[in-house]
Design a protein around this motif. Structure first.
Motif, PDB file in Angstrom:
ATOM      1  N   ALA A  56       0.831  -1.210   0.000  1.00 31.99           N
ATOM      2  CA  ALA A  56       0.000   0.000   0.000  1.00 31.99           C
ATOM      3  C   ALA A  56       0.861   1.254   0.000  1.00 31.99           C
ATOM      4  O   ALA A  56       0.553   2.243  -0.686  1.00 31.99           O
ATOM      5  CB  ALA A  56      -0.930  -0.010   1.209  1.00 31.99           C
ATOM      6  N   GLN A  57       1.944   1.245   0.777  1.00 34.13           N
ATOM      7  CA  GLN A  57       2.837   2.398   0.819  1.00 34.13           C
ATOM      8  C   GLN A  57       3.534   2.612  -0.526  1.00 34.13           C
ATOM      9  O   GLN A  57       3.700   3.753  -0.972  1.00 34.13           O
ATOM     10  CB  GLN A  57       3.870   2.212   1.926  1.00 34.13           C
ATOM     11  N   ALA A  58       3.945   1.526  -1.157  1.00 36.89           N
ATOM     12  CA  ALA A  58       4.577   1.644  -2.478  1.00 36.89           C
ATOM     13  C   ALA A  58       3.601   2.243  -3.488  1.00 36.89           C
ATOM     14  O   ALA A  58       3.962   3.152  -4.250  1.00 36.89           O
ATOM     15  CB  ALA A  58       5.058   0.278  -2.953  1.00 36.89           C
ATOM     16  N   GLU A  59       2.365   1.770  -3.483  1.00 37.33           N
ATOM     17  CA  GLU A  59       1.352   2.275  -4.422  1.00 37.33           C
ATOM     18  C   GLU A  59       1.080   3.764  -4.177  1.00 37.33           C
ATOM     19  O   GLU A  59       0.941   4.546  -5.126  1.00 37.33           O
ATOM     20  CB  GLU A  59       0.053   1.480  -4.274  1.00 37.33           C
ATOM     21  N   ALA A  60       1.000   4.156  -2.902  1.00 40.15           N
ATOM     22  CA  ALA A  60       0.731   5.563  -2.583  1.00 40.15           C
ATOM     23  C   ALA A  60       1.885   6.456  -3.031  1.00 40.15           C
ATOM     24  O   ALA A  60       1.660   7.559  -3.563  1.00 40.15           O
ATOM     25  CB  ALA A  60       0.483   5.709  -1.085  1.00 40.15           C
ATOM     26  N   SER A  61       3.120   6.005  -2.827  1.00 38.09           N
ATOM     27  CA  SER A  61       4.272   6.801  -3.257  1.00 38.09           C
ATOM     28  C   SER A  61       4.344   6.889  -4.776  1.00 38.09           C
ATOM     29  O   SER A  61       4.729   7.934  -5.324  1.00 38.09           O
ATOM     30  CB  SER A  61       5.568   6.213  -2.694  1.00 38.09           C
ATOM     31  N   LEU A  62       3.981   5.831  -5.463  1.00 37.69           N
ATOM     32  CA  LEU A  62       3.933   5.873  -6.927  1.00 37.69           C
ATOM     33  C   LEU A  62       2.992   6.978  -7.397  1.00 37.69           C
ATOM     34  O   LEU A  62       3.317   7.734  -8.325  1.00 37.69           O
ATOM     35  CB  LEU A  62       3.463   4.523  -7.483  1.00 37.69           C
ATOM     36  N   ARG A  63       1.836   7.087  -6.759  1.00 35.77           N
ATOM     37  CA  ARG A  63       0.859   8.118  -7.147  1.00 35.77           C
ATOM     38  C   ARG A  63       1.391   9.514  -6.845  1.00 35.77           C
ATOM     39  O   ARG A  63       1.318  10.410  -7.695  1.00 35.77           O
ATOM     40  CB  ARG A  63      -0.472   7.895  -6.426  1.00 35.77           C
ATOM     41  N   ARG A  64       1.931   9.703  -5.639  1.00 33.96           N
ATOM     42  CA  ARG A  64       2.387  11.040  -5.264  1.00 33.96           C
ATOM     43  C   ARG A  64       3.594  11.494  -6.081  1.00 33.96           C
ATOM     44  O   ARG A  64       3.734  12.682  -6.397  1.00 33.96           O
ATOM     45  CB  ARG A  64       2.713  11.083  -3.765  1.00 33.96           C
ATOM     46  N   LEU A  65       4.472  10.562  -6.409  1.00 33.19           N
ATOM     47  CA  LEU A  65       5.658  10.906  -7.200  1.00 33.19           C
ATOM     48  C   LEU A  65       5.395  10.890  -8.711  1.00 33.19           C
ATOM     49  O   LEU A  65       6.305  11.143  -9.502  1.00 33.19           O
ATOM     50  CB  LEU A  65       6.808   9.959  -6.854  1.00 33.19           C
TER      51      LEU A  65
END
Length: 337
Positions: free
Chosen positions: A114-123
């Protein structure tokens, strides 16, 4: 020589991710160091990119995603993207768990993903250059679920590399993971005022060809040479609750001793960064920036020669005689917020 190294392509070991030996940390840009105007942050990042920065360090917790979003905006506006490290925070913000704590309690696979997916979106990217665990426990090297999860993300094309950002006060927590060759990158606190990582972690990293990124090379701002008796941190700056009383006096005293012994014709910040880069285990340093002037000062080190052997000897003597005792850590066991 630093200048020669800059002209030769540099890569994080085990990867094809290019970088500069001086990068940028974005915790302050996220707002954890007091009020930080977004426009000022963007100007600082643009200046850093113009000055040759090819490495940016960030984290989901830096302003609850704010820093990652600002980094993505800077990339979009400049039409330039450089190697970016980001981090997974521990579940329930459980920093520096004690040995024997099951990793699933702190970093269950679903939390990592979940953290990886969220960082992908923000970056605003399809693949993260490098994903780091933001804390570690010395017994986790025996577990493998975390490793399998990171390898899965890698196989899915969502991350290129992964590693560990070890706790400030426990630099050797991941030594067994380094020895086992399970990570590509280790991020660790290292500066003139805190050289503990050089004792055990650095030799292991060199032996196993692991990239080491030096975090807090300016000792949370103490090594900028701008701190003075009577100065006050903003009430929203985490340093206000840490640098007080005896620790505040000790820090000012140690920096004064350093300045008395060294040639200070150059900014102390540049001397501090060059000190870190003089160690052969260090791949890069990631000093934080908040303003254009800081970006210019820090990135100027890319064009400077290494510290002289005389200066290194002075710093080594100060470490052995004074600095190695009662070493302060950035924020204790609370972790980065």
């Amino acid at each position: 020589m630093l200048q020669q190294q800059r002209q030769t392509p540099l890569y994080l070991r085990h990867t094809q991710l290019s970088l500069s030996r001086v990068g940028v940390g974005t915790w302050a840009i996220g707002g954890g160091w007091g009020p930080q105007p977004e426009a000022q942050s963007l100007q600082a990042l643009h200046e850093a990119l113009e000055q040759g920065c090819l490495l940016i360090d960030t984290a989901a917790l830096y302003g609850n995603g704010r820093a990652e979003k600002i980094v993505a905006q800077a990339f979009r506006e400049s039409q330039k993207r450089v190697t970016t490290l980001t981090k997974i925070y521990p579940l329930h913000y459980h920093w520096s768990p004690s040995a024997g704590t099951p990793m699933r309690d702190i970093y269950p696979p679903e939390h990592i993903i979940a953290q990886a997916e969220a960082s992908l979106r923000r970056l605003e990217t399809d693949c993260l250059d490098c994903l780091l665990f933001q804390t570690w426990c010395p017994s986790w090297g025996k577990e493998r679920e975390w490793y399998d999860t990171m390898c899965l993300l890698q196989a899915q094309g969502k991350i290129r590399a992964f590693g560990i950002s070890v706790s400030d006060h426990r630099p050797d927590d991941a030594n067994d993971v380094i020895e086992a060759g399970l990570v590509d990158i280790i991020e660790v606190s290292y500066s003139i005022l805190d050289q503990r990582a050089a004792e055990q972690l650095f030799p292991l990293a060199q032996q196993h060809n692991i990239s080491v990124i030096a975090r807090s090379p300016l000792a949370s701002g103490a090594l900028t040479g701008t701190w003075h008796e009577g100065m006050k941190f903003h009430r929203q700056d985490w340093r206000r609750r840490v640098f007080r009383g005896e620790l505040w006096r000790q820090t000012l005293q140690r920096v004064a001793h350093l300045q008395d012994r060294l040639d200070t014709s150059l900014p102390l910040a540049q001397i501090a960064l060059r000190f870190c880069l003089s160690h052969p285990a260090i791949t890069a340093v990631i000093p934080g920036i908040r303003a254009v002037e800081q970006a210019r000062c820090n990135l100027a080190v890319l064009h400077q020669e290494p510290l002289s052997q005389e200066a290194l000897a002075i710093i080594s003597a100060l470490w052995k005689e004074e600095f190695r005792y009662h070493v302060r850590v950035s924020i204790g066991e609370e972790g980065e917020g």
